[in-house]
Design a protein around this motif. Sequence first.
Motif: not given
Length: 216
Positions: A121, A125, A164, A166-167, A169-170, A173-174, A213
Amino acid sequence: MTEQYAPISETGLGYDVFAPLWGILELGAVTASGARSLRDVSLEAFVAARRDELDSLLELVRDIGDFTGETMAVFERQGGWNEGREVTAEYLMLYSGCIEAYPPDTDDPAVLRRMLHMAGDLQLTTLMHALVGTATVRGPGLQAAPGLIVTVVRMAGSLLGVDDERVVSDVFRMWRVTFLPDLLRPDAPAREGAKESFRRYAHALEDVIDRDDRSL
């Protein structure tokens, strides 16, 4: 009084991007080994196995930063895999923000997994932040760079074993909550135009990610 800032260095921007990528390769090597013990990890073998994917990612990085061949050569020259670099508990601690106390028991699978998750993470980021920061001052501009950034982050996630969709988008957001508030607040020091550039990239990245997405 007007703030004075040092000139932006292409090499410095390159290091900003390469540092989390080096970490991602080490983390990917640990994950690919089964995340059981650092003794079983071969960074050299991991890089060799993912060479084509890594080269494609680096081409996009070059485009985002409009980096010269000399700057891009730093990544390969200092990555360490050609000199038998080992993945150590100390480096995992740095990559994971010291989520475990020193010395971490990396022979404990739960400890190692926790460090890998936190480190993944954090490095993804940090990579997005470096790419956006680079794109605000170099490269192809707001029309092309956000899509390239999204692709690089998605490919970096794949190197970590995270496929995934959605990695991105995650990670976005972070990145948004970790970095933007301190950068954009009215009293934060910044080069002329920097805050507006970061705002535009944040908006453009959100649009690209939302569009992706919706297509899933």
